[in-house]
Write a protein that holds these residues in place. Structure first.
Motif, PDB file in Angstrom:
ATOM      1  N   GLY A  16       0.819  -1.220   0.000  1.00 53.54           N
ATOM      2  CA  GLY A  16       0.000   0.000   0.000  1.00 53.54           C
ATOM      3  C   GLY A  16       0.842   1.254   0.000  1.00 53.54           C
ATOM      4  N   ILE A  19      -0.719   7.233   2.669  1.00 54.33           N
ATOM      5  CA  ILE A  19       0.085   8.073   3.565  1.00 54.33           C
ATOM      6  C   ILE A  19       0.894   7.209   4.536  1.00 54.33           C
ATOM      7  CG2 ILE A  19      -0.078   9.753   5.463  1.00 54.33           C
ATOM      8  CD1 ILE A  19      -2.432  11.044   3.833  1.00 54.33           C
ATOM      9  N   THR A  20       0.284   6.143   5.067  1.00 51.94           N
ATOM     10  CA  THR A  20       1.027   5.289   6.008  1.00 51.94           C
ATOM     11  C   THR A  20       2.193   4.598   5.296  1.00 51.94           C
ATOM     12  OG1 THR A  20      -1.040   4.871   7.193  1.00 51.94           O
ATOM     13  CG2 THR A  20       0.799   3.395   7.678  1.00 51.94           C
ATOM     14  N   GLU A  39       2.035  -1.169  -4.576  1.00 45.82           N
ATOM     15  CA  GLU A  39       0.762  -0.431  -4.621  1.00 45.82           C
ATOM     16  C   GLU A  39      -0.110  -0.987  -5.745  1.00 45.82           C
ATOM     17  OE1 GLU A  39      -1.130   1.972  -3.020  1.00 45.82           O
ATOM     18  OE2 GLU A  39      -2.482   1.643  -4.713  1.00 45.82           O
ATOM     19  N   ARG A  40      -1.358  -1.253  -5.387  1.00 45.14           N
ATOM     20  CA  ARG A  40      -2.313  -1.833  -6.338  1.00 45.14           C
ATOM     21  C   ARG A  40      -2.611  -0.903  -7.523  1.00 45.14           C
ATOM     22  NH1 ARG A  40      -7.862  -2.852  -3.373  1.00 45.14           N
ATOM     23  NH2 ARG A  40      -7.680  -0.630  -3.085  1.00 45.14           N
ATOM     24  N   GLY A  52      -5.908  17.125   7.029  1.00 44.01           N
ATOM     25  CA  GLY A  52      -5.233  18.023   7.963  1.00 44.01           C
ATOM     26  C   GLY A  52      -4.334  17.226   8.884  1.00 44.01           C
ATOM     27  N   ARG A 111      -4.739  16.325  -0.410  1.00 43.63           N
ATOM     28  CA  ARG A 111      -4.176  15.000  -0.151  1.00 43.63           C
ATOM     29  C   ARG A 111      -3.180  14.575  -1.237  1.00 43.63           C
ATOM     30  NH1 ARG A 111      -6.608  10.477   2.811  1.00 43.63           N
ATOM     31  NH2 ARG A 111      -7.930  11.884   3.932  1.00 43.63           N
ATOM     32  N   VAL A 133      -1.853  -7.256  -4.111  1.00 43.25           N
ATOM     33  CA  VAL A 133      -1.604  -8.454  -3.298  1.00 43.25           C
ATOM     34  C   VAL A 133      -2.901  -9.241  -3.155  1.00 43.25           C
ATOM     35  CG1 VAL A 133      -0.963  -9.254  -0.988  1.00 43.25           C
ATOM     36  CG2 VAL A 133       0.244  -7.320  -2.032  1.00 43.25           C
ATOM     37  N   ARG A 192     -17.635  14.823  -0.171  1.00 48.04           N
ATOM     38  CA  ARG A 192     -16.378  15.579  -0.105  1.00 48.04           C
ATOM     39  C   ARG A 192     -16.278  16.432  -1.360  1.00 48.04           C
ATOM     40  NH1 ARG A 192     -12.359  10.440   0.936  1.00 48.04           N
ATOM     41  NH2 ARG A 192     -11.109  11.801   2.219  1.00 48.04           N
ATOM     42  N   ASP A 317      -4.781   2.598   8.554  1.00 51.87           N
ATOM     43  CA  ASP A 317      -6.185   2.179   8.517  1.00 51.87           C
ATOM     44  C   ASP A 317      -6.344   0.664   8.460  1.00 51.87           C
ATOM     45  OD1 ASP A 317      -6.963   4.797   8.596  1.00 51.87           O
ATOM     46  OD2 ASP A 317      -8.203   4.726   6.799  1.00 51.87           O
ATOM     47  N   GLY A 327     -10.133  14.053  12.684  1.00 48.60           N
ATOM     48  CA  GLY A 327      -9.001  14.406  11.809  1.00 48.60           C
ATOM     49  C   GLY A 327      -7.697  13.809  12.301  1.00 48.60           C
ATOM     50  N   GLY A 329      -6.791  10.111  11.761  1.00 47.18           N
ATOM     51  CA  GLY A 329      -6.458   8.778  11.238  1.00 47.18           C
ATOM     52  C   GLY A 329      -5.113   8.739  10.524  1.00 47.18           C
ATOM     53  N   ALA A 330      -4.894   9.693   9.650  1.00 47.00           N
ATOM     54  CA  ALA A 330      -3.633   9.692   8.888  1.00 47.00           C
ATOM     55  C   ALA A 330      -2.455   9.961   9.820  1.00 47.00           C
ATOM     56  CB  ALA A 330      -3.692  10.723   7.773  1.00 47.00           C
ATOM     57  N   GLY A 331      -2.689  10.860  10.798  1.00 46.85           N
ATOM     58  CA  GLY A 331      -1.629  11.157  11.774  1.00 46.85           C
ATOM     59  C   GLY A 331      -1.254   9.915  12.567  1.00 46.85           C
TER      60      GLY A 331
HETATM   61  C1  LIG Z   1     -13.505  12.084   4.612  1.00 48.90           C
HETATM   62  C2  LIG Z   1     -12.236  11.780   5.349  1.00 48.90           C
HETATM   63  C3  LIG Z   1     -11.487  12.826   5.887  1.00 48.90           C
HETATM   64  C4  LIG Z   1     -10.327  12.561   6.622  1.00 48.90           C
HETATM   65  N1  LIG Z   1      -9.607  13.600   7.137  1.00 48.90           N
HETATM   66  C5  LIG Z   1      -8.490  13.341   7.852  1.00 48.90           C
HETATM   67  C6  LIG Z   1      -7.704  14.410   8.374  1.00 48.90           C
HETATM   68  O1  LIG Z   1      -8.015  15.587   8.167  1.00 48.90           O
HETATM   69  N2  LIG Z   1      -6.591  14.084   9.109  1.00 48.90           N
HETATM   70  C7  LIG Z   1      -6.211  12.794   9.348  1.00 48.90           C
HETATM   71  O2  LIG Z   1      -5.195  12.559  10.031  1.00 48.90           O
HETATM   72  N3  LIG Z   1      -6.945  11.759   8.846  1.00 48.90           N
HETATM   73  C8  LIG Z   1      -8.050  12.008   8.117  1.00 48.90           C
HETATM   74  N4  LIG Z   1      -8.772  10.966   7.600  1.00 48.90           N
HETATM   75  C9  LIG Z   1      -8.305   9.598   7.799  1.00 48.90           C
HETATM   76  C10 LIG Z   1      -7.223   9.300   6.783  1.00 48.90           C
HETATM   77  O3  LIG Z   1      -7.670   9.619   5.487  1.00 48.90           O
HETATM   78  C11 LIG Z   1      -6.806   7.843   6.827  1.00 48.90           C
HETATM   79  O4  LIG Z   1      -6.585   7.450   8.154  1.00 48.90           O
HETATM   80  C12 LIG Z   1      -5.524   7.638   6.023  1.00 48.90           C
HETATM   81  O5  LIG Z   1      -5.649   8.133   4.707  1.00 48.90           O
HETATM   82  C13 LIG Z   1      -5.168   6.164   5.988  1.00 48.90           C
HETATM   83  O6  LIG Z   1      -3.989   6.016   5.230  1.00 48.90           O
HETATM   84  P1  LIG Z   1      -3.439   4.573   4.907  1.00 48.90           P
HETATM   85  O7  LIG Z   1      -2.212   4.797   4.102  1.00 48.90           O
HETATM   86  O8  LIG Z   1      -3.346   3.780   6.155  1.00 48.90           O
HETATM   87  O9  LIG Z   1      -4.567   3.908   4.009  1.00 48.90           O
HETATM   88  P2  LIG Z   1      -5.057   4.324   2.549  1.00 48.90           P
HETATM   89  O10 LIG Z   1      -4.984   5.774   2.332  1.00 48.90           O
HETATM   90  O11 LIG Z   1      -6.381   3.673   2.351  1.00 48.90           O
HETATM   91  O12 LIG Z   1      -3.997   3.664   1.584  1.00 48.90           O
HETATM   92  C14 LIG Z   1      -3.985   2.276   1.347  1.00 48.90           C
HETATM   93  C15 LIG Z   1      -3.267   2.028   0.032  1.00 48.90           C
HETATM   94  O13 LIG Z   1      -3.146   0.625  -0.145  1.00 48.90           O
HETATM   95  C16 LIG Z   1      -3.478   0.291  -1.475  1.00 48.90           C
HETATM   96  N5  LIG Z   1      -3.974  -1.096  -1.475  1.00 48.90           N
HETATM   97  C17 LIG Z   1      -5.136  -1.544  -0.973  1.00 48.90           C
HETATM   98  N6  LIG Z   1      -5.249  -2.884  -1.146  1.00 48.90           N
HETATM   99  C18 LIG Z   1      -4.119  -3.284  -1.772  1.00 48.90           C
HETATM  100  C19 LIG Z   1      -3.644  -4.553  -2.229  1.00 48.90           C
HETATM  101  N7  LIG Z   1      -4.379  -5.664  -2.087  1.00 48.90           N
HETATM  102  N8  LIG Z   1      -2.435  -4.620  -2.816  1.00 48.90           N
HETATM  103  C20 LIG Z   1      -1.671  -3.476  -2.976  1.00 48.90           C
HETATM  104  N9  LIG Z   1      -2.088  -2.264  -2.580  1.00 48.90           N
HETATM  105  C21 LIG Z   1      -3.286  -2.157  -1.976  1.00 48.90           C
HETATM  106  C22 LIG Z   1      -4.543   1.295  -1.858  1.00 48.90           C
HETATM  107  O14 LIG Z   1      -4.645   1.441  -3.265  1.00 48.90           O
HETATM  108  C23 LIG Z   1      -4.037   2.555  -1.167  1.00 48.90           C
HETATM  109  O15 LIG Z   1      -3.158   3.301  -1.994  1.00 48.90           O
HETATM  110  C24 LIG Z   1      -9.930  11.220   6.843  1.00 48.90           C
HETATM  111  C25 LIG Z   1     -10.670  10.164   6.311  1.00 48.90           C
HETATM  112  C26 LIG Z   1     -11.814  10.432   5.559  1.00 48.90           C
HETATM  113  C27 LIG Z   1     -12.620   9.289   5.004  1.00 48.90           C
END
Ligand SMILES: Cc1cc2nc3c(=O)[nH]c(=O)nc-3n(C[C@H](O)[C@H](O)[C@H](O)COP(=O)(O)OP(=O)(O)OC[C@H]3O[C@@H](n4cnc5c(N)ncnc54)[C@H](O)[C@@H]3O)c2cc1C
Length: 436
Positions: A16, A19-20, A39-40, A52, A111, A133, A192, A317, A327, A329-331
């Motif tokens: 993936g 952001i994480t 990355e998928r 944010g 983003r 994956v 959004r 996530d 706000g 989750g990403a943090g």
């Molecule tokens: C409306 C909204 C507003 C938000 N605002 C905020 C905010 O202001 N501040 C904050 O801190 N958080 C915020 N969040 C939460 C935040 O967006 C998430 O916590 C964060 O983006 C999670 O990041 P991640 O990298 O863990 O997951 P994701 O962003 O979901 O990334 C996962 C990645 O894995 C890839 N993937 C998935 N399955 C596979 C696979 N099988 N094989 C290979 N790749 C794969 C996907 O394509 C994707 O690129 C918000 C969430 C929402 C819904």
């Protein structure tokens, strides 16, 4: 991936590139730990939304790799005022509460600008796009084998599932029929939008509000069963709008899809009786006619009991998806990345063969120990905050309500913002030293 059981290097596969995954990759890069991101998606994609970052997230970025923080600061948009303001959007338009966010803190960005900035700092051959994956299994030597949809298989010392709320890694770790493998609907949904600020400002002014002020800084408009968050992004050119509505029905989209194509008529009907000019302008004038409705899902109902098993681990996530309402989750994903990078640096180059596998397992166990409680708390606190944001007229606004609101809201935000990021790194190192 390159290494074998006879190498002392730890080879990390990150599933993936959100952001994480990308911040973790940069954390490992800064510590000379070998990694590949899978990355998928065929390339980075724009999802038309803002995000944010709270003060704790910025501290974690700095410690992870100064390049991560620089990538954020290059695209971060200052708030007009260093406050988060909650306003009665339904009846009176009065201020409910104003929370100081810190000087130049809790800034937003588009983003995709941030994600692109992160990806630019990672060598091209360390991110592989179009790699979905489908399976992760354990080889005879105890190391995980990752299987892709295109038929390729790779072996790594550690697999980190940063693959988001519908994580395949979580399903592989916990079992596909385990309820903890799947998120559940929170009965909130959202729209959004990113809207040019001059357009938004004019529409709010035309509806009887102060368009220039409303679009210059961070606001939340609160009312019965719903709320709307706005803040400026992209060099004050776009207003990020997040419209949240309670939904008493079940989520109907098929095949686990978390978005459903609809029209803005749903929002217009939902907010029909709300009186604040900014709410009227955003819902009636600024939302596009046809748009995606996002179901808000989280991991509250059936949480994973742990984030690690053997040499496979969940982050962001994939481990602890929460709603967007605080706000945070990403943090939290960036804090995860910091702890993982710290733990993996500590075991990299230390052993080969079975001993290396044991050390890797221990590093992931330590990560789980350090991160589990705080990240599970976020899921619950986010649900509670959302309930607070949805006012229950006619009891508000009044002094007593607003004091309670301020106390409850500040406690939750400060628990996120004041998280002891340096202490977490310290605990990770100490726990690992103690276990070796
Ligand atoms: C409306 C909204 C507003 C938000 N605002 C905020 C905010 O202001 N501040 C904050 O801190 N958080 C915020 N969040 C939460 C935040 O967006 C998430 O916590 C964060 O983006 C999670 O990041 P991640 O990298 O863990 O997951 P994701 O962003 O979901 O990334 C996962 C990645 O894995 C890839 N993937 C998935 N399955 C596979 C696979 N099988 N094989 C290979 N790749 C794969 C996907 O394509 C994707 O690129 C918000 C969430 C929402 C819904």
């Amino acid at each position: 991936m390159g290494s074998t059981t006879t190498s002392h290097h730890v080879d990390v596969a990150i599933i993936g590139g959100g952001i994480t995954g990308l911040t973790l990759a940069l954390g490992l890069q800064a510590r000379n730990v070998r990694f590949t991101v899978y990355e998928r998606a065929p390339s980075l994609k724009e999802i038309g939304a803002g995000v944010g970052f709270s003060p704790n997230a910025e501290r974690a970025m700095e410690l992870l790799n100064p390049d991560v923080h620089a990538a954020f600061k290059a695209v971060a948009n200052a708030n007009g005022e260093d406050y988060f303001q909650w306003v009665d959007g339904y009846a009176t338009g009065q201020l409910i509460y104003k929370l100081y966010v810190g000087e130049g803190k809790f800034q937003g960005c588009r983003r995709s600008d941030f994600v692109e900035g992160l990806a630019r700092k990672i060598p091209n051959d360390s991110i592989k796009y179009g790699k979905e994956v489908i399976e992760i299994r354990t080889g005879d030597d105890g190391r995980p084998i990752v299987v892709f949809k295109d038929g390729e298989e790779i072996v790594a010392d550690i697999v980190i599932g940063a693959d988001g709320i519908r994580s395949i890694t979580r399903q592989q770790l916990l079992g596909p029929t385990n309820p903890a493998s799947h998120p559940s609907y929170t009965h909130r949904c959202c729209f959004r939008a990113l809207v040019p600020i001059p357009l938004a400002s004019d529409a709010i002014t035309l509806a009887g509000g102060d368009g220039a002020y409303s679009t210059s800084t961070r606001f939340m408009y609160n009312g019965p069963d719903g709320h709307i968050i706005t803040y400026p992004v992209a060099g004050d050119t776009l207003l990020n709008i997040l419209v949240v509505m309670t939904d008493y029905c079940d989520w109907k989209a098929k095949d686990g899809k978390m978005t459903a194509r609809t029209t803005k008529a749903e929002a217009v009907e939902f907010f029909r009786d709300w009186k604040h000019p900014a709410v009227k302008a955003m819902v009636n004038e600024l939302l596009p006619e046809v748009l995606d409705k996002w179901g808000v899902f989280d991991m509250m109902k059936d949480p994973a009991e742990r984030y690690n098993e053997g040499c496979v681990v969940l982050a962001g996530d994939a481990a602890h998806a929460a709603g967007p309402h605080l706000g945070g989750g990403a943090g939290m994903g960036i804090e995860d990345a910091l702890v993982l990078a710290t733990a993996l640096e500590a075991v990299d180059g230390k052993a080969e063969g079975e001993e290396k596998v044991r050390l890797c397992e221990r590093a992931l166990e330590t990560y789980n120990q350090v991160r589990y409680e705080r990240t599970q708390w976020l899921i619950k606190a986010t649900r509670e905050a959302c309930a607070l944001f949805h006012l229950k007229p006619p009891e508000v606004p009044n002094k007593q309500h607003n004091e309670m609101f301020g106390k409850e809201v500040s406690e939750r935000f400060h628990t996120i913002w004041d998280g002891d990021v340096e202490g977490m790194v310290e605990s990770t190192r100490k726990l690992l030293e103690a276990g070796q």
